[in-house]
Motif scaffolding. Structure first.
Motif, PDB file in Angstrom:
ATOM      1  N   VAL A 226     -58.134  34.266  17.332  1.00 23.16           N
ATOM      2  CA  VAL A 226     -57.468  33.220  18.112  1.00 23.16           C
ATOM      3  C   VAL A 226     -55.998  33.553  18.332  1.00 23.16           C
ATOM      4  N   VAL A 227     -55.347  34.012  17.262  1.00 23.29           N
ATOM      5  CA  VAL A 227     -53.935  34.360  17.394  1.00 23.29           C
ATOM      6  C   VAL A 227     -53.758  35.524  18.366  1.00 23.29           C
ATOM      7  N   GLY A 228     -54.666  36.512  18.306  1.00 22.50           N
ATOM      8  CA  GLY A 228     -54.588  37.629  19.247  1.00 22.50           C
ATOM      9  C   GLY A 228     -54.776  37.174  20.688  1.00 22.50           C
ATOM     10  N   THR A 229     -55.727  36.251  20.898  1.00 22.26           N
ATOM     11  CA  THR A 229     -55.941  35.727  22.258  1.00 22.26           C
ATOM     12  C   THR A 229     -54.706  34.986  22.745  1.00 22.26           C
ATOM     13  N   LEU A 230     -54.127  34.173  21.867  1.00 25.56           N
ATOM     14  CA  LEU A 230     -52.903  33.457  22.252  1.00 25.56           C
ATOM     15  C   LEU A 230     -51.775  34.420  22.569  1.00 25.56           C
ATOM     16  N   ASP A 231     -51.677  35.495  21.792  1.00 29.86           N
ATOM     17  CA  ASP A 231     -50.633  36.483  22.042  1.00 29.86           C
ATOM     18  C   ASP A 231     -50.853  37.175  23.383  1.00 29.86           C
ATOM     19  N   ALA A 232     -52.141  37.463  23.715  1.00 31.02           N
ATOM     20  CA  ALA A 232     -52.431  38.112  24.997  1.00 31.02           C
ATOM     21  C   ALA A 232     -52.149  37.180  26.173  1.00 31.02           C
ATOM     22  N   GLN A 233     -52.288  35.890  25.939  1.00 35.28           N
ATOM     23  CA  GLN A 233     -52.085  34.914  27.012  1.00 35.28           C
ATOM     24  C   GLN A 233     -50.700  34.266  26.965  1.00 35.28           C
ATOM     25  N   LYS A 234     -49.766  34.883  26.263  1.00 42.32           N
ATOM     26  CA  LYS A 234     -48.471  34.233  26.100  1.00 42.32           C
ATOM     27  C   LYS A 234     -47.727  34.095  27.426  1.00 42.32           C
ATOM     28  N   ASP A 235     -47.890  35.088  28.333  1.00 42.63           N
ATOM     29  CA  ASP A 235     -47.229  34.956  29.644  1.00 42.63           C
ATOM     30  C   ASP A 235     -47.777  33.755  30.408  1.00 42.63           C
ATOM     31  N   ASP A 236     -49.124  33.601  30.374  1.00 45.40           N
ATOM     32  CA  ASP A 236     -49.722  32.449  31.058  1.00 45.40           C
ATOM     33  C   ASP A 236     -49.293  31.138  30.397  1.00 45.40           C
ATOM     34  N   ILE A 237     -49.197  31.153  29.074  1.00 47.54           N
ATOM     35  CA  ILE A 237     -48.775  29.938  28.370  1.00 47.54           C
ATOM     36  C   ILE A 237     -47.341  29.585  28.725  1.00 47.54           C
ATOM     37  N   ILE A 238     -46.475  30.602  28.786  1.00 48.95           N
ATOM     38  CA  ILE A 238     -45.087  30.358  29.161  1.00 48.95           C
ATOM     39  C   ILE A 238     -45.004  29.828  30.593  1.00 48.95           C
TER      40      ILE A 238
END
Length: 453
Positions: free
Chosen positions: A191-203
């Motif tokens: 989950v943390v890896g997925t969040l890290d990969a999607q950090k640009d989209d989250i930002i």
């Protein structure tokens, strides 16, 4: 001898009174000490206000970047805080919004006043003689006693005493569940890896949310107005709750019936659509010709203008039939026209009757207004009828028309006015060349016809 001691005592008393009256002695702090870090003649003095100066005393050093640049020369009480006077070498350059802290040389060392520029927004003005540093620009470091007291509170009655309970409870939770905890940690890593990969989209989503929030904030009054209006609407919906529920149930039953009907007639509908395909193809081939044909179909068998006859709940139209016998019979060289039976005088629309009256009012049978009347059979018959009335029989046009009827004069062949030879009741021959016959007292044709009008 006694007088000598009395004299010495008097001199000592005078000196003592002079010293006490000239200045005030406050103890050892007023005595000059050797090795002062600053020369009074090459320095400037500033004041700093502290909420707590700990054990700062006069002669305590003043440092900039751990280098002694001055000393404390006076400590005063102002209200509920202290005011310290600092003497600084004049070659030390600091902004006038400098920060003053009370610090300690070592764990058990002496206290000193540290001066430094602010981390942000340093002033361009220089700290100079007579400046004052307010309470907002001063502070102090915590004392060793305070740190040890807080540590003792933490170790005796704080969170450290509860670490044992927390550890025991964690052991109870994890006991016998090692594999499940390992799987949970693995999933957490994914989950943390997925969040890290999607950090640009989250930002990007957070920035869009920030923009949306700003837009909503700007439209706050509009949203408030919409909410105020929505209140009565919701009240109406609440009042119609039972009716809405009944409508939805009826729609549900309609959907069931519609589904059954469509299922039962599916094959017939498909067959009908296939039969319609050639018709649709023909309509598509008609292209731009289809629209004019549909417009004509609305008013068939009448022209398209017939659609303007009916206006709401009434119809308004006029039909005019203009028959010119000169189009059927030759007016020149073809011999006389056949005798026509007596024609009834039809009723004329107001605009045509006005043409007859305009001809009579012109006073000239050869005028352009009378030319229009003489060129139309119906108008000519109407002119004869009107001129027979006593009201109009004395008018010049009617007099000339009566003479024509009596055969006393003949009508000239006016330019652009082809008139056939017609015999109506009381109307003599028309369309012959201009001649005058009869007695010499007959009125002349020029007098009766006049000019062109």
């Amino acid at each position: 001898m006694r007088r000598r001691w009395v004299g010495l005592a008097a001199v000592f008393a005078v000196l003592t009174s002079g010293l006490t009256s000239g200045c005030e002695f406050e103890g050892a702090y007023d005595l000059p000490l050797p090795g002062s870090p600053v020369d009074e003649d090459h320095s400037y003095e500033v004041t700093a206000e502290f909420a707590d100066i700990l054990n700062i005393v006069p002669r305590s050093p003043v440092m900039v970047d751990d280098v002694t640049v001055g000393e404390v020369i006076e400590v005063d009480r102002v209200g509920w805080h202290a005011k310290v006077t600092l003497r600084i070498r004049d070659d030390v350059v600091l902004p006038d919004n400098a920060i003053a802290d009370i610090r300690q040389v070592s764990l058990l060392g002496e206290k000193y006043v540290a001066l430094e520029p602010p981390s942000e927004g340093a002033s361009e003005e220089r700290l100079d003689d007579g400046d004052n540093l307010s309470l907002e620009a001063t502070g102090r470091n915590p004392e060793v006693e305070e740190v040890l007291g807080a540590l003792s509170f933490l170790l005796s009655g704080g969170g450290v005493a509860q670490l044992g309970t927390i550890t025991e409870e964690l052991n109870n939770v994890m006991g016998g569940r090692t594999e499940r905890m390992r799987h949970l940690l693995g999933s957490l890593e994914s989950v943390v890896g997925t969040l890290d990969a999607q950090k640009d989209d989250i930002i990007s989503a957070l920035e869009s949310l920030n923009s949306l929030t700003a837009t909503l904030n700007r439209e706050r009054e509009t949203i408030q107005g919409a909410l105020d209006v929505a209140g009565p609407a919701i009240a109406v919906l609440a009042d119609q709750h039972d009716e809405l529920v009944a409508m939805l149930r009826s729609l549900d039953r309609l959907g069931v019936v519609g589904t059954r009907v469509i299922t039962a007639s599916k094959d017939d509908i498909i067959a009908s659509l296939r039969h319609l395909q050639p018709v649709v193809n023909r309509l598509r081939a008609a292209g731009d010709k289809l629209a004019p044909g549909l417009n004509l179909l609305v008013s068939f068998p009448f022209p398209q203008e017939a659609s303007e006859i009916v206006l709401g709940d009434y119809a308004n139209t006029s039909i005019k039939a203009d028959f010119n016998f000169s189009n059927f019979f030759s007016a020149g060289g073809g011999g006389p026209l056949p005798d026509l039976p007596d024609l009834p005088l039809p009723g004329l629309p107001p605009e045509l009757l006005n043409q007859v009256l305009d001809c009579i009012a012109s006073g000239n049978l050869g005028s352009k207004k009378c030319a229009k009347v003489l060129a139309n059979l119906n108008l000519l018959a109407k002119l004869v009828e009107v001129c027979e009335r006593p009201r109009y029989e004395d008018r010049p046009v009617c007099v000339a028309l009566a003479l024509l009827q009596a055969g006393e004069i003949e009508l000239p062949d006016l330019p652009g006015l082809p008139l056939p030879e017609l015999e109506l009741p009381g109307l003599a021959r028309l369309g012959q060349s201009l001649t005058s016959t009869g007695p010499s007292d007959r009125p002349s044709t020029a007098a009766l016809l006049g000019g062109d009008g």
